[in-house]
Write an enzyme that holds these catalytic residues in place. Structure first.
Site, short mmCIF file in Angstrom:
data_model
loop_
_atom_site.label_atom_id
_atom_site.label_comp_id
_atom_site.label_asym_id
_atom_site.label_seq_id
_atom_site.Cartn_x
_atom_site.Cartn_y
_atom_site.Cartn_z
N HIS A 119 12.55 -1.86 -8.12
CA HIS A 119 12.47 -0.54 -7.47
C HIS A 119 13.77 0.25 -7.59
CE1 HIS A 119 8.92 -2.09 -4.78
NE2 HIS A 119 8.55 -1.80 -6.01
N GLU A 215 6.80 -14.13 8.82
CA GLU A 215 5.40 -13.96 9.24
C GLU A 215 4.45 -14.30 8.11
OE1 GLU A 215 5.34 -9.82 10.17
OE2 GLU A 215 6.36 -10.11 12.10
C1 BJW Z 1 11.97 -11.89 6.74
C2 BJW Z 1 13.21 -11.82 7.37
C3 BJW Z 1 14.04 -12.97 7.32
C4 BJW Z 1 12.17 -9.93 7.65
N1 BJW Z 1 13.63 -14.06 6.68
N2 BJW Z 1 11.58 -12.99 6.12
C5 BJW Z 1 -2.92 -0.63 -6.38
C6 BJW Z 1 -3.65 -0.54 -5.20
C7 BJW Z 1 -3.25 0.32 -4.18
C8 BJW Z 1 -2.11 1.10 -4.31
C9 BJW Z 1 -1.39 1.00 -5.47
C10 BJW Z 1 -1.79 0.16 -6.49
N3 BJW Z 1 -0.88 0.25 -7.50
C11 BJW Z 1 0.08 1.14 -7.14
C12 BJW Z 1 -0.23 1.62 -5.92
C13 BJW Z 1 0.56 2.63 -5.17
C14 BJW Z 1 1.80 2.09 -4.53
C15 BJW Z 1 1.44 1.00 -3.51
O1 BJW Z 1 1.62 -0.17 -3.71
N4 BJW Z 1 0.97 1.38 -2.35
C16 BJW Z 1 0.61 0.41 -1.31
C17 BJW Z 1 1.60 0.51 -0.15
C18 BJW Z 1 -0.81 0.64 -0.90
N5 BJW Z 1 2.73 1.56 -5.52
C19 BJW Z 1 3.45 2.36 -6.27
O2 BJW Z 1 3.33 3.57 -6.21
C20 BJW Z 1 4.43 1.74 -7.25
N6 BJW Z 1 4.26 2.30 -8.53
C21 BJW Z 1 3.29 1.94 -9.38
O3 BJW Z 1 2.55 1.00 -9.14
O4 BJW Z 1 3.19 2.72 -10.50
C22 BJW Z 1 1.94 2.73 -11.22
C23 BJW Z 1 0.89 3.42 -10.35
C24 BJW Z 1 1.23 4.52 -9.57
C25 BJW Z 1 0.27 5.11 -8.73
C26 BJW Z 1 -1.01 4.58 -8.67
C27 BJW Z 1 -1.34 3.46 -9.44
C28 BJW Z 1 -0.37 2.89 -10.29
C29 BJW Z 1 5.85 2.04 -6.82
C30 BJW Z 1 6.21 1.42 -5.52
C31 BJW Z 1 7.58 1.92 -5.05
C32 BJW Z 1 7.99 1.37 -3.71
N7 BJW Z 1 9.15 2.05 -3.24
C33 BJW Z 1 9.76 1.64 -1.97
C34 BJW Z 1 10.80 2.71 -1.49
C35 BJW Z 1 11.78 3.14 -2.57
C36 BJW Z 1 13.00 2.29 -2.69
C37 BJW Z 1 13.93 2.45 -1.47
O5 BJW Z 1 14.19 3.56 -1.03
O6 BJW Z 1 14.40 1.41 -0.98
O7 BJW Z 1 10.36 0.34 -2.12
S1 BJW Z 1 8.56 1.38 -0.70
C38 BJW Z 1 9.41 0.05 0.08
O8 BJW Z 1 8.50 -1.08 0.09
C39 BJW Z 1 10.59 -0.30 -0.84
C40 BJW Z 1 10.45 -1.80 -0.92
O9 BJW Z 1 11.07 -2.29 -2.10
C41 BJW Z 1 8.95 -2.02 -0.90
C42 BJW Z 1 8.51 -3.40 -0.49
O10 BJW Z 1 8.92 -3.68 0.81
P1 BJW Z 1 9.37 -5.15 1.20
O11 BJW Z 1 10.57 -5.53 0.43
O12 BJW Z 1 8.22 -6.05 1.13
O13 BJW Z 1 9.87 -4.93 2.71
P2 BJW Z 1 9.01 -4.90 4.08
O14 BJW Z 1 9.83 -4.25 5.10
O15 BJW Z 1 7.66 -4.38 3.84
O16 BJW Z 1 8.83 -6.45 4.44
C43 BJW Z 1 9.90 -7.26 4.82
C44 BJW Z 1 9.35 -8.67 5.02
O17 BJW Z 1 10.43 -9.55 5.26
C45 BJW Z 1 8.39 -8.80 6.20
O18 BJW Z 1 7.23 -9.50 5.76
C46 BJW Z 1 9.16 -9.63 7.23
O19 BJW Z 1 8.33 -10.52 7.96
C47 BJW Z 1 10.12 -10.39 6.35
N8 BJW Z 1 11.41 -10.74 6.96
N9 BJW Z 1 13.38 -10.63 7.99
C48 BJW Z 1 12.44 -14.09 6.14
N10 BJW Z 1 15.31 -13.02 7.95
#
Ligand code: BJW
Ligand code: ZN
Length: 241
Positions: A119, A215
């Site tokens: 990302h 979780e």
């Molecule tokens: C701990 C802990 C500890 C806490 N120990 N654990 C197919 C179906 C449906 C939708 C889509 C699809 N394909 C694409 C999409 C659209 C979209 C998408 O996925 N949407 C869904 C939300 C529905 N995806 C995209 O648009 C992506 N692009 C793409 O696929 O291009 C082709 C395409 C486009 C459009 C349509 C179809 C195809 C791009 C995704 C970009 C994500 N960007 C972000 C923000 C920008 C970067 C930034 O500013 O930082 O990236 S969103 C945000 O979420 C960020 C993260 O990298 C990302 C993931 O989050 P992450 O890392 O999982 O964090 P959290 O907070 O969600 O979870 C933390 C976890 O840690 C929790 O589970 C806690 O329990 C745990 N935890 N402390 C152990 N100490």
């Protein structure tokens, strides 16, 4: 639990080819806020008004204020024991790739090298006009910042919803998913695509999927071993046996 921990350790120790996928949870113990869940940045903010190209087009100042605030927070953070364990296992494996969704750069600071930043990176800024990219660590005195060459708006070098994953990171990762013996998924809610599908790709061809998260997540049932706990404790336990 202990039997599973030993089995997961063995799977890691004995594998030739290993992929690690990390999310915000891995940096949480360093003080970087996560997105979703308790204390997450999106508890009281709408992701669609901050992390989409449309939001940036409509209100670049607000989007940049959020990124400048996050850059300030991350600047004060250091890698933790989870980052260090991942950097260490890379040096022991013949074939290794870390795919991180994190934009904070902490894996690199911990010493990870074979890495795909899925990302993007919050320290990279890109010109929306001429495409020029550079690393900028300092705060911008005026928001939104503009390109020194062409005056167009600069944007953070991260991947927003609806944008493509950087092509080199995507192709490297997809190739690794085809061949890795073990996929370790740590600290991600596994809801954002396409990385949320990694577990299915590896489980389908009977590779070993290991999950570490505080979780349960949508991929917990797909993982052969799914551990509940902090990555700062469990990653060293699984990787540095
Ligand atoms: C701990 C802990 C500890 C806490 N120990 N654990 C197919 C179906 C449906 C939708 C889509 C699809 N394909 C694409 C999409 C659209 C979209 C998408 O996925 N949407 C869904 C939300 C529905 N995806 C995209 O648009 C992506 N692009 C793409 O696929 O291009 C082709 C395409 C486009 C459009 C349509 C179809 C195809 C791009 C995704 C970009 C994500 N960007 C972000 C923000 C920008 C970067 C930034 O500013 O930082 O990236 S969103 C945000 O979420 C960020 C993260 O990298 C990302 C993931 O989050 P992450 O890392 O999982 O964090 P959290 O907070 O969600 O979870 C933390 C976890 O840690 C929790 O589970 C806690 O329990 C745990 N935890 N402390 C152990 N100490
Ligand atoms: Zn420019």
């Amino acid at each position: 639990m202990d039997a599973d921990l030993n089995a997961a350790r063995r799977a890691v120790r004995d594998c030739r080819s290993m992929c690690v996928l990390t999310g915000a949870g891995v940096s949480a113990e360093s003080g970087v806020p996560t997105f979703r869940g308790p204390g997450g940045m999106w508890k009281n903010r709408d992701p669609m008004s901050l992390a989409t190209p449309e939001a940036f087009e409509e209100d670049p100042k607000t989007v940049w204020e959020w990124y400048q605030w996050r850059r300030g927070l991350i600047r004060k953070c250091s890698p933790n024991a989870g980052h260090a364990a991942i950097a260490r296992i890379e040096r022991e494996k013949e074939d290794f790739l870390l795919v991180t969704q994190n934009v904070d750069g902490l894996h690199r600071l911990a010493g990870s090298k074979k890495m795909a930043e899925f990302h993007g990176n919050i320290w990279i800024v890109r010109c929306t006009g001429c495409g020029r990219e550079e690393e900028v660590r300092d705060d911008f005195p005026v928001l939104p910042p503009r390109c020194p060459s062409c005056e167009a708006l600069l944007r953070p070098g991260v991947v927003w919803f609806g944008e493509q994953i950087p092509s080199a990171a995507l192709s490297e990762s997809l190739a690794m998913l085809e061949r890795c013996d073990v996929l370790l998924i740590a600290g991600t809610s596994s809801v954002v695509q396409p990385s949320a599908s990694f577990a299915y790709a590896v489980a389908r061809r009977r590779g070993t999927v290991i999950e570490v998260n505080l979780e349960e997540t949508p991929i917990s049932d797909v993982a052969r071993y799914s551990f509940r706990g902090r990555t700062g404790e469990l990653l060293p336990a699984i990787l540095c046996a």
